[in-house]
Design an enzyme around this catalytic site. Structure first.
Site, PDB file in Angstrom:
ATOM      1  N   LEU A  22       0.836  -1.213   0.000  1.00  0.00           N
ATOM      2  CA  LEU A  22       0.000   0.000   0.000  1.00  0.00           C
ATOM      3  C   LEU A  22       0.864   1.254   0.000  1.00  0.00           C
ATOM      4  CD1 LEU A  22      -2.693  -1.103   2.595  1.00  0.00           C
ATOM      5  CD2 LEU A  22      -2.978  -0.860   0.127  1.00  0.00           C
ATOM      6  N   ARG A  52       4.690   3.185   1.823  1.00  0.00           N
ATOM      7  CA  ARG A  52       5.698   3.133   2.880  1.00  0.00           C
ATOM      8  C   ARG A  52       5.232   3.999   4.048  1.00  0.00           C
ATOM      9  NH1 ARG A  52      10.230   1.025   1.806  1.00  0.00           N
ATOM     10  NH2 ARG A  52      11.217   2.074   3.545  1.00  0.00           N
ATOM     11  N   LYS A  96       6.286   5.482   8.097  1.00  0.00           N
ATOM     12  CA  LYS A  96       7.485   6.145   8.627  1.00  0.00           C
ATOM     13  C   LYS A  96       8.582   5.126   8.900  1.00  0.00           C
ATOM     14  CE  LYS A  96       5.661   9.576  11.156  1.00  0.00           C
ATOM     15  NZ  LYS A  96       5.162  10.200  12.357  1.00  0.00           N
ATOM     16  N   GLY A 111       8.447   1.680   8.000  1.00  0.00           N
ATOM     17  CA  GLY A 111       8.512   0.428   7.224  1.00  0.00           C
ATOM     18  C   GLY A 111       7.372   0.355   6.224  1.00  0.00           C
ATOM     19  N   ARG A 112       7.291  -0.797   5.578  1.00  0.00           N
ATOM     20  CA  ARG A 112       6.294  -0.946   4.507  1.00  0.00           C
ATOM     21  C   ARG A 112       4.922  -1.321   5.041  1.00  0.00           C
ATOM     22  NH1 ARG A 112       7.697  -1.139  -0.356  1.00  0.00           N
ATOM     23  NH2 ARG A 112       9.841  -1.163  -1.134  1.00  0.00           N
ATOM     24  N   ASP A 161       0.204  15.648  15.869  1.00  0.00           N
ATOM     25  CA  ASP A 161       0.687  15.592  14.485  1.00  0.00           C
ATOM     26  C   ASP A 161      -0.476  15.559  13.503  1.00  0.00           C
ATOM     27  OD1 ASP A 161       3.217  13.579  12.752  1.00  0.00           O
ATOM     28  OD2 ASP A 161       2.573  15.660  12.571  1.00  0.00           O
TER      29      ASP A 161
HETATM   30  C1  LIG Z   1      -1.722   7.422   8.251  1.00  0.00           C
HETATM   31  C2  LIG Z   1      -0.320   6.956   7.974  1.00  0.00           C
HETATM   32  C3  LIG Z   1       0.692   8.075   8.212  1.00  0.00           C
HETATM   33  N1  LIG Z   1      -0.242   6.567   6.579  1.00  0.00           N
HETATM   34  C4  LIG Z   1       0.073   5.307   6.268  1.00  0.00           C
HETATM   35  O1  LIG Z   1       0.299   4.473   7.103  1.00  0.00           O
HETATM   36  C5  LIG Z   1       0.164   5.032   4.778  1.00  0.00           C
HETATM   37  C6  LIG Z   1       1.520   4.432   4.461  1.00  0.00           C
HETATM   38  C7  LIG Z   1       1.284   3.472   3.375  1.00  0.00           C
HETATM   39  C8  LIG Z   1      -0.215   3.245   3.223  1.00  0.00           C
HETATM   40  C9  LIG Z   1      -0.899   4.047   4.304  1.00  0.00           C
HETATM   41  N2  LIG Z   1      -1.378   3.199   5.373  1.00  0.00           N
HETATM   42  C10 LIG Z   1      -2.646   2.620   5.283  1.00  0.00           C
HETATM   43  N3  LIG Z   1      -3.311   2.687   4.109  1.00  0.00           N
HETATM   44  C11 LIG Z   1      -4.540   2.139   4.017  1.00  0.00           C
HETATM   45  N4  LIG Z   1      -5.214   2.176   2.826  1.00  0.00           N
HETATM   46  C12 LIG Z   1      -4.790   2.551   1.580  1.00  0.00           C
HETATM   47  C13 LIG Z   1      -3.556   3.186   1.353  1.00  0.00           C
HETATM   48  C14 LIG Z   1      -3.184   3.536   0.048  1.00  0.00           C
HETATM   49  C15 LIG Z   1      -4.052   3.283  -1.013  1.00  0.00           C
HETATM   50  C16 LIG Z   1      -3.678   3.693  -2.395  1.00  0.00           C
HETATM   51  O2  LIG Z   1      -3.990   4.780  -2.805  1.00  0.00           O
HETATM   52  N5  LIG Z   1      -2.975   2.886  -3.203  1.00  0.00           N
HETATM   53  C17 LIG Z   1      -2.573   1.578  -2.772  1.00  0.00           C
HETATM   54  C18 LIG Z   1      -2.626   3.383  -4.525  1.00  0.00           C
HETATM   55  C19 LIG Z   1      -3.273   2.506  -5.598  1.00  0.00           C
HETATM   56  C20 LIG Z   1      -2.843   3.019  -6.974  1.00  0.00           C
HETATM   57  N6  LIG Z   1      -1.379   3.078  -7.087  1.00  0.00           N
HETATM   58  C21 LIG Z   1      -1.027   3.575  -8.427  1.00  0.00           C
HETATM   59  C22 LIG Z   1      -0.749   3.954  -6.056  1.00  0.00           C
HETATM   60  C23 LIG Z   1      -1.105   3.474  -4.651  1.00  0.00           C
HETATM   61  C24 LIG Z   1      -5.283   2.670  -0.781  1.00  0.00           C
HETATM   62  C25 LIG Z   1      -5.648   2.300   0.508  1.00  0.00           C
HETATM   63  N7  LIG Z   1      -5.165   1.562   5.074  1.00  0.00           N
HETATM   64  C26 LIG Z   1      -4.516   1.470   6.263  1.00  0.00           C
HETATM   65  C27 LIG Z   1      -3.232   1.987   6.400  1.00  0.00           C
HETATM   66  C28 LIG Z   1      -2.508   1.876   7.725  1.00  0.00           C
HETATM   67  F1  LIG Z   1      -2.358   3.099   8.266  1.00  0.00           F
HETATM   68  F2  LIG Z   1      -3.231   1.104   8.536  1.00  0.00           F
HETATM   69  F3  LIG Z   1      -1.311   1.336   7.555  1.00  0.00           F
END
Ligand SMILES: CC(C)NC(=O)[C@H]1CCC[C@H]1Nc1nc(Nc2ccc(C(=O)N(C)C3CCN(C)CC3)cc2)ncc1C(F)(F)F
Length: 273
Positions: free
Chosen positions: A23, A25, A27, A29-30, A139
């Site tokens: 999904l 990266r 802070k 890790g993946r 934050d």
């Molecule tokens: C608040 C925190 C600072 N942020 C994070 O942790 C980030 C770091 C990496 C991902 C995200 N963490 C999470 N992301 C989701 N859902 C999600 C994310 C991205 C897409 C998306 O647009 N693509 C895959 C797109 C699809 C299309 N391609 C082209 C690009 C990526 C779709 C759904 N659910 C739970 C989490 C969690 F938080 F539980 F980990």
């Protein structure tokens, strides 16, 4: 609940999940989309490398986070486990991804008044819950917000949260744009830092960038301390009234989360479609 079906003492492990697409990266890790094998429940699996997080503090932080946070607008941690190399957080999957990307996708890279009021309301609701549990998020910014399939906000990433009051000076990496004066000058601060950040967030929803954005950190500091804000025409009087009541130098003058939720501009726009 699916994840809790195994009972609280069950030791989860990686084999309980089928790992799917990355999904992105985080802070530390993946993050992967994953599916729990027996229930096919979709989760986000956040992997953290142990080397950064050996400190026992993380364990305490996890337990505090897990026990406390059950709220419709706070991303829930379902469980966590570790192997010899990594810690795995099993988190709620937010199907519509990162709110800051959604903001960039909008025409003029900004939200209309309905979405701005709706998201501001939902973040205020989540913060009211955090503060009731004596936790400061510290934050609040678009990068830390996710969107569910239904288009609702999930506040995530409590990596920086601390118990109030605190004067913890952390090496705040990244943008200073959201810092309130008391944090910029290193004074002790309280839950009202989140009130300031909510004002900055609401402004950024409506304008597409935060009010104190500048070319240099120095310039940003000065704008924060003098509270030098420009009000472009897309900020209507109602929105300006709300933002002005949150971006107050004296933290005690910032209106409460309950007052934000009842503010006439929020009430007028949050449910319009
Ligand atoms: C608040 C925190 C600072 N942020 C994070 O942790 C980030 C770091 C990496 C991902 C995200 N963490 C999470 N992301 C989701 N859902 C999600 C994310 C991205 C897409 C998306 O647009 N693509 C895959 C797109 C699809 C299309 N391609 C082209 C690009 C990526 C779709 C759904 N659910 C739970 C989490 C969690 F938080 F539980 F980990």
């Amino acid at each position: 609940d699916h994840v809790e079906a195994r009972g609280p003492s069950y030791q989860w492990n990686l084999d309980d999940f089928e790992i799917g697409a990355p999904l992105g990266r985080g802070k530390f890790g993946r993050v992967y989309l994953a599916r729990e094998r027996t229930t096919h429940y979709m989760v986000a699996l956040k992997t953290l490398y142990k080397v950064e997080l050996m400190k026992g503090r993380v364990e305490k932080q996890m337990n505090r986070y897990m026990k406390l946070f059950r709220h419709p607008h706070i991303l829930q941690m379902l469980t966590y486990f570790h192997d010899h190399k990594r810690i795995y957080l099993v988190l709620e999957f937010a199907a519509r991804g990162e709110l800051y990307k959604e903001l960039k996708r909008q025409p003029n890279e900004r939200f209309n008044e309905h979405l701005s009021a709706k998201y501001t309301y939902q973040v205020a609701d989540a913060l009211e819950y955090c503060h009731r549990n004596n936790v400061i998020h510290r934050d609040i910014k678009p990068e830390n917000l996710l969107l569910t399939y239904e288009g609702n906000v999930k506040l995530a990433d409590f990596g920086w949260s601390v118990h109030a009051p605190s004067s913890k000076r952390n090496t705040l990496c990244g943008t200073l744009d959201y810092l309130p004066p008391e944090m910029v000058t290193g004074q002790t601060y309280d839950i009202y830092v989140d009130h300031w950040c909510l004002g900055i967030l609401c402004y950024e929803f409506l304008v597409g960038k935060p009010p104190f954005l500048s070319d240099s950190q120095q310039e940003t500091y000065v704008k924060i301390k003098t509270i030098n804000i420009q009000w472009p025409e897309q900020i209507t009087p109602g929105a300006k009234d709300l933002i002005s009541r949150l971006i107050k130098r004296k933290s005690s003058e910032r209106i409460s989360m309950a007052a934000v939720k009842k503010h006439f501009w929020i009430v007028k726009y949050k449910d319009l479609h």
